[in-house]
Scaffold this motif. Structure first.
Motif, PDB file in Angstrom:
ATOM      1  N   SER A   9     -13.751  -5.116   5.203  1.00 34.77           N
ATOM      2  CA  SER A   9     -14.712  -4.042   5.004  1.00 34.77           C
ATOM      3  C   SER A   9     -14.298  -3.182   3.820  1.00 34.77           C
ATOM      4  O   SER A   9     -13.159  -3.240   3.365  1.00 34.77           O
ATOM      5  CB  SER A   9     -14.744  -3.183   6.275  1.00 34.77           C
ATOM      6  N   THR A  10     -15.224  -2.368   3.369  1.00 32.74           N
ATOM      7  CA  THR A  10     -14.870  -1.308   2.435  1.00 32.74           C
ATOM      8  C   THR A  10     -14.259  -0.173   3.251  1.00 32.74           C
ATOM      9  O   THR A  10     -14.401  -0.133   4.483  1.00 32.74           O
ATOM     10  CB  THR A  10     -16.106  -0.784   1.678  1.00 32.74           C
ATOM     11  N   HIS A  11     -13.628   0.768   2.580  1.00 36.14           N
ATOM     12  CA  HIS A  11     -12.968   1.869   3.275  1.00 36.14           C
ATOM     13  C   HIS A  11     -13.951   2.668   4.147  1.00 36.14           C
ATOM     14  O   HIS A  11     -13.695   2.888   5.340  1.00 36.14           O
ATOM     15  CB  HIS A  11     -12.286   2.790   2.255  1.00 36.14           C
ATOM     16  N   LEU A  72      -6.948   2.849  13.077  1.00 39.85           N
ATOM     17  CA  LEU A  72      -7.339   1.981  11.961  1.00 39.85           C
ATOM     18  C   LEU A  72      -6.195   1.880  10.965  1.00 39.85           C
ATOM     19  O   LEU A  72      -5.697   2.884  10.472  1.00 39.85           O
ATOM     20  CB  LEU A  72      -8.584   2.533  11.258  1.00 39.85           C
ATOM     21  N   LEU A  73      -5.808   0.642  10.683  1.00 37.19           N
ATOM     22  CA  LEU A  73      -4.700   0.389   9.767  1.00 37.19           C
ATOM     23  C   LEU A  73      -5.143  -0.566   8.672  1.00 37.19           C
ATOM     24  O   LEU A  73      -5.968  -1.457   8.905  1.00 37.19           O
ATOM     25  CB  LEU A  73      -3.518  -0.215  10.530  1.00 37.19           C
ATOM     26  N   GLY A  74      -4.574  -0.397   7.498  1.00 40.88           N
ATOM     27  CA  GLY A  74      -4.858  -1.286   6.382  1.00 40.88           C
ATOM     28  C   GLY A  74      -3.796  -2.356   6.269  1.00 40.88           C
ATOM     29  O   GLY A  74      -2.612  -2.109   6.520  1.00 40.88           O
ATOM     30  N   PRO A 134     -12.290  -9.066  -4.412  1.00 39.74           N
ATOM     31  CA  PRO A 134     -11.854  -7.778  -4.951  1.00 39.74           C
ATOM     32  C   PRO A 134     -12.977  -6.989  -5.623  1.00 39.74           C
ATOM     33  O   PRO A 134     -12.945  -5.766  -5.656  1.00 39.74           O
ATOM     34  CB  PRO A 134     -10.781  -8.150  -5.969  1.00 39.74           C
ATOM     35  N   ALA A 135     -13.984  -7.676  -6.130  1.00 43.62           N
ATOM     36  CA  ALA A 135     -15.088  -7.000  -6.811  1.00 43.62           C
ATOM     37  C   ALA A 135     -15.886  -6.120  -5.843  1.00 43.62           C
ATOM     38  O   ALA A 135     -16.538  -5.167  -6.270  1.00 43.62           O
ATOM     39  CB  ALA A 135     -16.006  -8.029  -7.459  1.00 43.62           C
ATOM     40  N   THR A 136     -15.825  -6.412  -4.546  1.00 42.28           N
ATOM     41  CA  THR A 136     -16.586  -5.636  -3.563  1.00 42.28           C
ATOM     42  C   THR A 136     -15.795  -4.441  -3.040  1.00 42.28           C
ATOM     43  O   THR A 136     -16.308  -3.680  -2.226  1.00 42.28           O
ATOM     44  CB  THR A 136     -16.978  -6.514  -2.364  1.00 42.28           C
ATOM     45  N   LYS A 137     -14.548  -4.298  -3.490  1.00 45.91           N
ATOM     46  CA  LYS A 137     -13.645  -3.248  -3.019  1.00 45.91           C
ATOM     47  C   LYS A 137     -13.381  -3.354  -1.518  1.00 45.91           C
ATOM     48  O   LYS A 137     -13.066  -2.379  -0.850  1.00 45.91           O
ATOM     49  CB  LYS A 137     -14.160  -1.862  -3.378  1.00 45.91           C
ATOM     50  N   SER A 138     -13.533  -4.560  -0.988  1.00 47.07           N
ATOM     51  CA  SER A 138     -13.256  -4.795   0.424  1.00 47.07           C
ATOM     52  C   SER A 138     -11.772  -5.029   0.634  1.00 47.07           C
ATOM     53  O   SER A 138     -11.082  -5.507  -0.262  1.00 47.07           O
ATOM     54  CB  SER A 138     -14.036  -6.012   0.935  1.00 47.07           C
ATOM     55  N   GLU A 139     -11.320  -4.692   1.812  1.00 49.70           N
ATOM     56  CA  GLU A 139      -9.919  -4.859   2.209  1.00 49.70           C
ATOM     57  C   GLU A 139      -9.902  -5.457   3.608  1.00 49.70           C
ATOM     58  O   GLU A 139     -10.933  -5.525   4.284  1.00 49.70           O
ATOM     59  CB  GLU A 139      -9.207  -3.502   2.239  1.00 49.70           C
ATOM     60  N   LEU A 140      -8.722  -5.829   4.048  1.00 44.10           N
ATOM     61  CA  LEU A 140      -8.538  -6.311   5.411  1.00 44.10           C
ATOM     62  C   LEU A 140      -8.019  -5.154   6.253  1.00 44.10           C
ATOM     63  O   LEU A 140      -7.082  -4.474   5.855  1.00 44.10           O
ATOM     64  CB  LEU A 140      -7.538  -7.490   5.414  1.00 44.10           C
TER      65      LEU A 140
END
Length: 146
Positions: A9-11, A72-74, A134-140
């Motif tokens: 998801s994004t932040h 919630l953790l990154g 990475p272009a979507t600024k999504s992270e796990l």
């Protein structure tokens, strides 16, 4: 214990998802929900994946991403890379690295599932990691029931 859900998801969307999960939301499409584990077991998976792809010693510790949610953790970029590499990592004569990592993870103390189920979880988590654009600024992200 409750469960842990891992998702991309994004932040801002991750914060919304965490609030929904805090309220008992159902599993979201594309997320992986694992009963009876915590963020610690996810960190252990990161350590095992890192060792398997010869990236030991990197930071595999999950981090709080926002003060508004302590559940919630990154997932650090090093762990995302290690998990993604499990899908394609090739070694000479060492067999299937993903299966080996899953078996080692299932063998950890107090794990609530065996190697067969662990393979499915690790494959799903590796797939999430590999699919991050990475272009979507999504992270796990990892959400764990307190």
């Amino acid at each position: 214990m409750g469960y842990t859900e891992v998702f991309v998801s994004t932040h801002n969307e991750a914060l919304k998802r965490a609030a929904a999960l805090d309220g008992g939301a159902a599993l979201a499409p594309g997320a992986v929900r694992i009963p009876d584990i915590s963020d610690y077991e996810i960190e252990r998976l990161g350590d095992l994946a890192g060792a398997a792809v010869h990236a030991s010693g990197a930071d595999y510790e999950l981090a709080l991403v926002d003060v508004t949610s302590d559940s919630l953790l990154g997932v650090p970029h090093a762990m995302v890379r290690a998990l993604a590499e499990l899908l394609s990592y090739e070694t000479e004569g060492e067999g299937n690295v993903l299966d080996d990592v899953a078996a080692a993870w299932a063998a950890e103390e107090d794990m609530p599932f065996g190697a067969d189920q662990a393979i499915n979880y690790v494959r799903e988590l590796a797939g999430l990691a590999a699919g991050i654009d990475p272009a979507t600024k999504s992270e796990l992200y990892v959400w764990t029931a307190a």
